[in-house]
Write an enzyme that holds these catalytic residues in place. Structure first.
Site, PDB file in Angstrom:
ATOM      1  N   GLU A  94     -32.424 -28.916 -36.254  1.00 49.27           N
ATOM      2  CA  GLU A  94     -31.351 -27.669 -37.677  1.00 49.27           C
ATOM      3  C   GLU A  94     -30.936 -29.351 -38.368  1.00 49.27           C
ATOM      4  OE1 GLU A  94     -28.651 -25.333 -35.808  1.00 49.27           O
ATOM      5  OE2 GLU A  94     -30.584 -24.285 -35.961  1.00 49.27           O
TER       6      GLU A  94
ATOM      7  N   GLU B 173     -35.201 -20.514 -32.268  1.00 52.94           N
ATOM      8  CA  GLU B 173     -34.032 -20.218 -31.377  1.00 52.94           C
ATOM      9  C   GLU B 173     -33.373 -18.779 -32.387  1.00 52.94           C
ATOM     10  OE1 GLU B 173     -30.606 -22.741 -31.677  1.00 52.94           O
ATOM     11  OE2 GLU B 173     -31.739 -24.170 -32.063  1.00 52.94           O
TER      12      GLU B 173
END
Ligand code: GLA
Length: 667
Positions: free
Chosen positions: A151, A309
């Site tokens: 991320e 995710e």
């Protein structure tokens, strides 16, 4: 070279952090992963401190055992470079690599992603561990993909230190061809005595007394996105050198309020686009946000993608973190597949006992296997196996929504006509009625080839360059239908206002000219002819060729058109000069798309989501019932429902309340 994922069917798994557990737990992990049908897990994401205990000294013994165990159990590894969490020893040796915020505060280590993206010491250290990892595991049979970092930009999208300032100046020199005057003109620095005589005078937009220069801030956002991208490509190149055939990804965060990276610039650098998506507890219909995110990620990927995710239940980072409702775990996961995901993964495999995320849900909850989550996780594994043939199929949209990070950043700079106008909310408000109607949607850049579409919507496009504007209006001129939302086309790529009347770049195509803006106050509304109300925005618009569709019936603009329609060349251009209430907006978009000849993928009862993936010989119709009533939906003759394996009899399928059906319709 095309690098694709070698895991068959729809990949299934999650982040696996076995280093947080004694090794005797690992055997149970393997047994339960097999029980759930897990096929791929992401490992090593935050393992830097354990893999490199001191500078240049490596201990890969634990990772060797983890990868060996996974391989023995037939589970593939998405092996991460651990560079999102540099160890404490790195910062004690390089305190200058700690990030500095806009107020000049240096942040401390002790969490994750607290590094300056422009730090040479960080880059050197990150590439060193990446190279060591790549060389050791390039040929490991368990490793099927590289998970680069984690991320990017989640916690450190911008650093305002002196090193970042120097990197920003270099980026600006590249952009403006070393021509400081060109920068001064682009930034409009004759304003407030901001003219720069020397590159070294330029700083990041640090906290200052009054509003900073808009173009300065916009270029800063562009720089910050590019700076992190250069860290990604540097790691990716090291990995490619060692393992040329292994695909690389990094997990994007295409979701509601994250706006730090221009993913149109990032996506072409990834072999496989992957995304993380979490629901907001405060959103009563978060399935709409999920679908929007899925459609945007598929558009970025230009086809199938991976959900890297999401959560089985509560997260730990919202003010109040709620579990999912019954059936929601399954609906959410299959909704991502419906929007093009060829892999479904969670954060994380086993719920943590310690650490900052101990209250985050996981595939294997604190309670263990005697739990609703575990039963749902096992069932989902079976569902995904039943959907193996869906892999690789794509979307079928005839509607495109324009999405642009430059426009988002510029719209949300301070000192706008109204700070109530939020980019993501506007896009969602237009997306929502299309979602409810079962209309397939892609997202596009303003300058993208629009020929596959009948209808292009630009709910909010405050900033657009000449090429983008010409592409959109040209689409209408050649026979397409274009609908533009208020406050669009106003400024060019340097944030300079287009003169001669609003909405600048679009006023000819829309056949209107506005001379004054009247944004509405919070809580204020104006009546619309036809019965609706308008909020957020209004403008004194004059027609110059367009026909009025709705006008204001109350307030200072009574009688002024609020919605217009104009024939532009061979096509039609609509202008929504305000924000109509949801029912009025839905009716308008319904009319616009019907006139444009766009049909839903399937007519379904209310609250039954429909999405279609097109394979080489069959269509896959996903029906997700978010409502409280069982629903019947018509399907093609010869269709089969894949989750049950049953043929659809009588030309319909029944989708029980809260349930999902995936129907193979032969073509
Ligand atoms: C992000 C991160 C994960 C984890 C989850 C929690 O997506 O990538 O490491 O922190 O959030 O929701």
């Amino acid at each position: 070279m095309k690098r694709s994922l070698s895991v068959p069917g729809i990949a299934y798994g999650g982040d696996y952090n076995p280093e947080q557990w004694p090794e005797d737990v690992w055997a149970e992990d393997m047994r339960l992963m097999r029980e759930a049908g897990v096929t791929m897990v992401s490992v090593g994401i935050f393992s830097w401190a354990l893999m490199e205990p001191s500078e240049g000294v490596y201990d890969f013994s634990r990772m060797d055992r983890i990868l060996g165990l996974l391989h023995d159990n037939g589970i593939a590894a998405d092996l991460a470079t651990p560079t999102a969490a540099p160890p404490a020893w790195f910062f004690t040796a390089h305190p200058e690599a700690l990030p500095v915020d806009g107020d000049g505060r240096t942040l401390s280590y002790g969490s994750r992603q607290t590094f300056c993206p422009s730090s040479p010491a960080y880059r050197t250290a990150a590439l060193r561990i990446t190279r060591a990892l790549a060389e050791r595991y390039a040929d490991h049979p368990a490793v099927v993909m590289w998970h680069v970092h984690n991320e990017y930009g989640c916690h450190n999208a911008a650093c305002y230190c002196d090193t970042s300032a120097a990197a920003f100046r270099n980026w600006l020199k590249g952009k403006y061809g070393n021509d400081l005057d060109a920068l001064n003109h682009a930034w409009g620095t004759t304003f407030w005595s901001q003219w720069y005589y020397d590159w070294d005078e330029i700083l990041p937009p640090r906290a200052t007394g009054a509003v900073p220069n808009p173009t300065h801030q916009l270029d800063w956002r562009r720089f910050c996105s590019d700076e992190l991208l250069s860290l990604y490509t540097a790691e990716r190149d090291v990995l490619r050198e060692a393992a040329p055939a292994t695909p690389a990804t990094t997990n994007f965060m295409v979701m509601h309020n994250f706006d730090a990276l221009d993913y149109w610039r990032w996506a072409p650098e990834l072999d496989l686009v992957s995304n993380d998506h979490y629901l907001r507890s405060t959103d009563p219909e978060s399935e709409i946000d999920l679908a929007l995110s899925g459609d945007l990620v598929r558009s970025l990927a230009g086809g199938p993608w991976l959900l890297m995710e999401h959560s089985t239940g509560a997260v730990n980072w919202q003010p109040v973190n709620r579990a999912k409702n019954p059936g929601e775990l399954r609906r959410n996961a299959l909704a991502h597949v419906a929007r093009g995901a060829d892999g479904i993964a969670y954060f994380q495999w086993r719920a943590a006992k310690a650490g900052a995320e101990q209250w985050h849900s996981a595939m294997l909850p604190h309670t263990g296997t005697d739990s609703r989550i575990w039963r749902d996780v096992v069932r989902l594994g079976a569902d995904l196996r039943a959907l193996a043939e869906v892999r690789g199929s794509t979307g079928t949209a005839e509607v495109a929504i324009v999405w642009d990070w430059d426009a988002r950043w510029a719209l949300e700079l301070p000192s706008q006509p109204s700070e109530e106008v939020r980019y993501a909310d506007l896009v969602r408000s237009w997306y929502e009625p299309l979602w409810r109607a079962g209309v397939a949607v892609d997202f596009v850049r303003p300058d993208q080839d629009l020929s596959p579409y009948r209808l292009v919507l630009a709910p909010t496009l405050y900033l657009v360059d000449e090429a983008g504007a010409a592409n959109l209006t040209g689409f209408a001129a050649r026979g397409g239908t274009l609908a533009v939302g208020f406050h669009s086309g106003m400024v060019d790529e340097n944030c300079h206002v287009r003169l001669g009347g609003y909405p600048g770049a679009f006023r000819e195509a829309l056949g209107v000219r506005t001379d004054e803006l009247f944004p509405l106050l919070p809580g204020e509304s104006a009546g619309l002819s036809g019965g609706g109300t308008a909020v957020l925005w209004s403008e004194r618009l004059r027609l110059s060729g367009a026909e009025p569709i709705a006008s204001y019936t109350t307030g200072p603009l009574t009688g002024v058109p609020a919605v217009t329609r104009h024939t532009h060349g061979e096509g039609t251009a609509w202008y929504l000069a305000t924000c109509p209430d949801p029912d009025t907006l839905a009716a308008l978009l319904d009319r616009i798309r019907t006139e444009a000849g766009v049909q839903p993928v399937r007519a379904t009862p209310e609250r039954v989501e429909a999405a279609l993936r097109r394979g080489p010989d069959a269509d896959y119709l996903f029906l997700i019932n978010h409502g409280d009533e069982d629903a019947q939906v018509p399907v093609a003759t010869g269709a089969t429902e894949l989750l049950t394996g049953r043929p659809a009899e009588g030309g319909t399928v029944t989708v029980a309340r809260g349930d999902v059906a995936v129907v193979r319709e032969p073509r």
